[in-house]
Design a protein around this motif. Structure first.
Motif, PDB file in Angstrom:
ATOM      1  N   LEU A  83      22.841 -22.800  16.487  1.00 62.65           N
ATOM      2  CA  LEU A  83      22.136 -21.613  16.029  1.00 62.65           C
ATOM      3  C   LEU A  83      20.624 -21.801  15.994  1.00 62.65           C
ATOM      4  O   LEU A  83      19.880 -20.851  16.126  1.00 62.65           O
ATOM      5  N   SER A  84      20.164 -23.035  15.804  1.00 64.30           N
ATOM      6  CA  SER A  84      18.714 -23.162  15.762  1.00 64.30           C
ATOM      7  C   SER A  84      18.125 -23.614  17.089  1.00 64.30           C
ATOM      8  O   SER A  84      17.031 -23.218  17.457  1.00 64.30           O
ATOM      9  N   ASP A  85      18.844 -24.465  17.836  1.00 63.05           N
ATOM     10  CA  ASP A  85      18.257 -24.990  19.080  1.00 63.05           C
ATOM     11  C   ASP A  85      18.993 -24.556  20.340  1.00 63.05           C
ATOM     12  O   ASP A  85      18.597 -24.904  21.438  1.00 63.05           O
TER      13      ASP A  85
ATOM     14  N   ASP B 238       9.305 -16.833   9.552  1.00 60.44           N
ATOM     15  CA  ASP B 238      10.009 -15.852  10.386  1.00 60.44           C
ATOM     16  C   ASP B 238       9.427 -14.454  10.214  1.00 60.44           C
ATOM     17  O   ASP B 238       9.284 -13.715  11.182  1.00 60.44           O
TER      18      ASP B 238
ATOM     19  N   LYS C  69      16.807 -15.140  17.680  1.00 60.19           N
ATOM     20  CA  LYS C  69      17.542 -15.638  16.512  1.00 60.19           C
ATOM     21  C   LYS C  69      18.894 -14.964  16.399  1.00 60.19           C
ATOM     22  O   LYS C  69      19.068 -13.809  16.791  1.00 60.19           O
TER      23      LYS C  69
ATOM     24  N   LEU D 189      25.183 -25.331  13.102  1.00 62.46           N
ATOM     25  CA  LEU D 189      23.744 -25.318  12.864  1.00 62.46           C
ATOM     26  C   LEU D 189      22.913 -25.685  14.098  1.00 62.46           C
ATOM     27  O   LEU D 189      21.911 -25.051  14.382  1.00 62.46           O
ATOM     28  N   GLU D 190      23.355 -26.689  14.814  1.00 67.14           N
ATOM     29  CA  GLU D 190      22.573 -27.124  15.973  1.00 67.14           C
ATOM     30  C   GLU D 190      22.484 -26.007  17.010  1.00 67.14           C
ATOM     31  O   GLU D 190      21.428 -25.718  17.552  1.00 67.14           O
TER      32      GLU D 190
ATOM     33  N   ARG E 225      19.381 -19.383   6.486  1.00 65.51           N
ATOM     34  CA  ARG E 225      17.984 -19.512   6.893  1.00 65.51           C
ATOM     35  C   ARG E 225      17.798 -19.362   8.395  1.00 65.51           C
ATOM     36  O   ARG E 225      16.785 -18.886   8.857  1.00 65.51           O
ATOM     37  N   ARG E 226      18.802 -19.770   9.160  1.00 63.27           N
ATOM     38  CA  ARG E 226      18.667 -19.714  10.616  1.00 63.27           C
ATOM     39  C   ARG E 226      18.895 -18.336  11.200  1.00 63.27           C
ATOM     40  O   ARG E 226      18.675 -18.111  12.377  1.00 63.27           O
ATOM     41  N   CYS E 227      19.420 -17.440  10.365  1.00 63.55           N
ATOM     42  CA  CYS E 227      19.806 -16.137  10.896  1.00 63.55           C
ATOM     43  C   CYS E 227      18.948 -15.014  10.347  1.00 63.55           C
ATOM     44  O   CYS E 227      18.375 -15.105   9.268  1.00 63.55           O
TER      45      CYS E 227
ATOM     46  N   THR F 242      10.776 -21.324   5.707  1.00 61.24           N
ATOM     47  CA  THR F 242      11.223 -20.863   7.032  1.00 61.24           C
ATOM     48  C   THR F 242      11.210 -19.352   7.104  1.00 61.24           C
ATOM     49  O   THR F 242      10.799 -18.766   8.107  1.00 61.24           O
ATOM     50  N   GLU F 243      11.729 -18.739   6.045  1.00 67.09           N
ATOM     51  CA  GLU F 243      11.850 -17.288   6.077  1.00 67.09           C
ATOM     52  C   GLU F 243      10.472 -16.636   6.069  1.00 67.09           C
ATOM     53  O   GLU F 243      10.237 -15.628   6.742  1.00 67.09           O
TER      54      GLU F 243
END
Ligand SMILES: Nc1ncnc2c1ncn2[C@@H]1O[C@H](COP(=O)(O)OP(=O)(O)OP(=O)(O)O)[C@@H](O)[C@H]1O
Ligand SMILES: [Mg+2]
Lengths: 487, 307
Positions: free
Chosen positions: B159-161, A36, B45, B156-157, B196-198, A32-33
């Motif tokens: 932050l990603s969607d 990104d 993001k 999580l939901e 990972r989401r940030c 993922t990273e």
């Protein structure tokens, strides 16, 4: 950005290569990273090298302790590959010929009588150094760094020595301590009033920070030349530095010990929070019937929110028994520091240190806020030498058993720290066996790599059979992991 | 992600413009901060901001909201925070009353059920509020390291969607991607999934020049030379091995204090008497006192002068 680089394909290849280097340096980069980062560079004005760096960092580095490693790889990978790979215009082009001396407008402009196209004399060099630091002039410092490396580092093509060797040679010749002293006397002379201690301190801080900047310049210059000589891949390899949590206790350099010391306080704080939480929430006990019914009343008698009893296991008492002889001293220090920092998790901590004699040092730690003060007292005041100051585990254990053995109870967890290199004395391993009969647990923590256990005069196996566990603890990461499961 | 919302209009021109606009609202950023804020908007993001206490993490979210003219919605995290406080909760009391009121009417249970699980009975908490908002918002999830690691899953939901699923109502999707900031004091490791989401931003103590600017901005009555001295001394103190180094907010407090005391040039005595503003642990104060009054030279002032 050069023309070849601006086409998308080569940019992506370049990024992929960079990520390979990051992974090789030990940074965890997920898929993922990776994706990104590819998105990110679409949006970043590529001419802006700083922005480019921070964009990559924001997507690829999620742990601040990894920042330095990232920066080094970035620098080597993007800026030092030669002009074709340089980003933006912030860096001067590489000058690989030894012509810096002559072709330096800044140096000439420094007004030190640089003699036009001629090489500077050592005196002129010294004067230029003094002026550059006194004024904090960035351009002059850069020019000087190049000069100094050319002149003093003695770099030879193909010679297999690391950058630190050249750095050391350059710095020794510049004698910066002495320059610092001169700068200070100059400052004192120029001040109308005598400087107060506070003013002295602030002046010195300022000059020191300039000296640091100069050192960084010199380091960068050496790196640049090494890359030119050996190529990026070879360089990236020699630059891989372990992260603080992976630094080996037994072979840490002074600088690494400093970084460890910095890393340990936040780490202990985190650990304490985690342990406290675990103690509170760890296990759900049996259903608390009365409490559940009481709460169900607000839902018309439906037990929607079952309540549990939380068992509170008694906190253990910890005995730390640590070898503090030379090679394992750093390990003992960090382990003691860690254990005391989370001593709230234990009903009591007692500590004993030994070489060939043994002494209790619990009192040094009691009521002190600053553990490093206590450690200092341990190292200077504890009575640990019996005959010759070479480790004798057997004797130390015998005396321990005689003096403190009866104080071990079923609530006690004993941690023995050391490499079990016993100089071929007798092991007296029975003591450990007796300890285990009385104690809750006995664990042995060894800072040596497992492969070396029981080689030469190491007899950790003889002790290990009497322990509930023997653990390799070569670095903070392993130590933290052990402490976390301790009970 | 971004395509889903057909939004090509971005909030910021360039990292430089982020920096300038933050400065307009008295927030002094640097290349890293401005760069990450810029990128967060472009990529849609969230930003995870980490760093020592009092270095302007929370303030960054507030200041970004201010320059965007957006409403700041803040979820303050704490141990034990759960869905009903973070996302939404059904208003049980009101539902019960409705059920009782309907009991005498003819309505079937199905009618009642659809009725009481409608918007009217939904208590909106910060996360849902941010998702449902029509006007521009900045969502601040403050001190996320305080919630248990299991609770992170709640985030999580979103932050990603940028959506929330409510069993009784279905999935609610954001009309616009808000800017989202999460702050952490790093008291525990956050989950990989969250990180990972940030985008990641570490805000450390500012360098001396930036800290001086911050002081000048936040304490406008101060003189340049006093601000200079303040930040020099703070830099010096941060070099000591302390339990807790002075934060930016403590630097500001200290500057205010000195100003109030009418100090225009700080002497050792001034510094030592007011150290308790900068340092919170007695052992740190003791150490700093010793250091500040210590003689740093063997050669004292008054050594023979050459000129
Ligand atoms: N870059 C900056 N520009 C202007 N003011 C700043 C800056 N950084 C910090 N400050 C000042 O410091 C104060 C404290 O900052 P803030 O509360 O945002 O810190 P924090 O990082 O969230 O700390 P904590 O971890 O304790 O929550 C702010 O109210 C602001 O006055
Ligand atoms: Mg905050």
């Amino acid at each position: 950005m050069t023309a070849t680089m601006s086409s998308d394909g080569s940019m992506l290849d370049l990024l992929t290569g960079f990520i390979v280097e990051l992974r090789a340096a030990g940074l965890p980069v997920s898929l993922t990273e990776n994706l990104d980062a590819m998105q990110a560079i679409i949006h970043i004005p590529i001419e802006d090298r700083n922005a480019f760096k921070y964009a990559l960092a924001a997507t690829l580095v999620k742990n601040n302790a990894h920042w330095r490693a990232f920066e080094t790889v970035f620098e080597v990978y993007f800026s030092l590959r030669g002009p074709g790979y340089a980003l933006g215009g912030s860096d001067e082009p590489l000058e690989l010929d030894d012509d810096d001396t002559a072709a330096n407008p800044e140096a000439a402009g420094a007004g030190t009588g640089g003699g036009g196209g001629e090489a500077l004399t050592p005196e002129q060099m010294a004067e230029m150094l003094f002026k550059a630091l006194q004024k904090g002039d960035e351009a002059m410092m850069k020019a000087l760094a190049r000069q100094a490396v050319t002149r003093y580092a003695g770099m030879e093509p193909g010679r297999p020595v690391g950058g630190t060797y050249y750095l050391y040679r350059t710095l020794r010749n510049l004698d910066l301590d002495n320059v610092l002293e001169q700068l200070m006397s100059q400052a004192r002379e120029e001040s109308p009033e005598p400087l107060t201690p506070l003013e002295e301190r602030l002046e010195k801080d300022e000059f020191e920070s300039r000296v640091d900047r100069l050192k960084q310049e010199i380091e960068a210059e050496i790196r640049r030349r090494l890359v030119a000589d050996r190529g990026v891949e070879a360089m990236a390899k020699t630059l891989r530095k372990p992260l603080p949590e992976d630094v080996d206790f037994m072979h840490a350099s002074r600088e690494e010990l400093m970084s460890l010391r910095k890393a340990i306080y936040p780490l202990t704080r985190k650990l304490a929070v985690r342990l406290a939480r675990k103690r509170r929430h760890g296990r759900k006990g049996p259903l608390d019937f009365r409490n559940t019914v009481r709460h169900s009343l607000s839902y018309g008698g439906v037990p929607v929110d079952p309540k549990f009893r939380y068992p509170r296991p008694a906190k253990p008492e910890i005995f730390v028994v640590a070898d503090i002889s030379g090679s394992v001293a750093a390990f003992a220090r960090f382990t003691l520091q860690l254990v005391y920092a989370i001593s709230g998790q234990f009903s009591r901590v007692r500590s004993f240190v030994f070489i060939d004699g043994i002494d209790e040092v619990t009192k040094f730690f009691e009521g002190v806020e600053d553990i490093s003060v206590a450690i200092h007292r341990v190292n200077t005041e504890a009575d640990v030498v019996w005959v010759d100051g070479h480790s004798d585990y057997g004797h130390a254990f015998e005396v321990f058993w005689e003096r403190y053995g009866r104080e071990i109870s079923p609530k006690t967890t004993v941690l023995i720290l050391g490499d079990a290199r016993n100089n071929y004395h007798s092991s007296q391993a029975w003591v450990v066996g007796e300890m285990r009969k009385k104690a809750r647990h006995v664990y042995w923590l060894n800072p040596e790599p497992k492969a070396y256990w029981d080689t030469g005069d190491s007899i950790v196996g003889e002790y290990g059979v009497h322990c509930d566990g023997t653990y390799e603890c070569r670095n903070l990461r392993q130590l933290e992991k052990f402490v976390e499961v301790l009970d | 992600m971004r395509d889903k919302f057909h939004r090509m209009d971005f909030r910021f021109e360039s990292p430089t413009s982020v920096r300038a606009r933050l400065r307009d609202v008295d927030y002094l950023s640097d290349d890293a901060i401005a760069g990450v804020v810029f990128l967060a908007d472009r990529l849609g993001k969230p930003i995870l901001v980490e760093g020592p206490a009092g270095t302007g993490k929370t303030q960054l979210a507030k200041s970004v909201a201010e320059i965007l003219g957006a409403r700041l919605i803040r979820l303050q995290c704490y141990e034990g925070l759960d869905e009903s406080k973070a996302l939404y909760e059904w208003n049980y009391k009101k539902q019960l009353l409705r059920i009782q009121a309907e009991r005498n009417n003819e309505s079937t249970w199905e009618d009642i059920e659809t009725d009481i699980f409608s918007d009217e009975f939904l208590l909106t908490r910060p996360l849902l509020e941010a998702i449902r908002s029509d006007d521009p918002v900045v969502l601040l999830i403050d001190e996320v390291d305080r919630v248990e690691i299991e609770t992170e899953a709640l985030l999580l939901e979103i932050l990603s969607d940028y959506q929330v699923s409510i069993p009784e109502l279905g999935t609610i999707t954001a009309k616009q991607i808000p800017m989202v900031f999460l702050t952490s004091n790093n008291t525990r490791e956050l989950s990989e999934a969250l990180k990972r989401r940030c985008l990641f931003l570490h805000i450390d103590y500012p360098d001396m020049e930036r800290e001086k600017e911050i002081v000048l901005t936040r304490v406008p009555e101060i003189t340049d030379s006093l601000a200079d001295q303040v930040t020099r001394i703070v830099r010096s103190i941060r070099q000591l091995e302390l339990k807790k180094s002075p934060s930016v907010s403590e630097t500001i407090d200290w500057a205010r204090t000195l100003l109030m005391l009418g100090v225009d040039s700080i002497t050792e005595a001034d510094a030592i008497e007011t150290l308790n503003i900068l340092l919170k642990y007695q052992s740190d104060i003791t150490r700093a006192t010793k250091e500040l009054s210590a003689d740093t030279t063997q050669r004292r002032p008054g050594v023979p002068r050459t000129s």
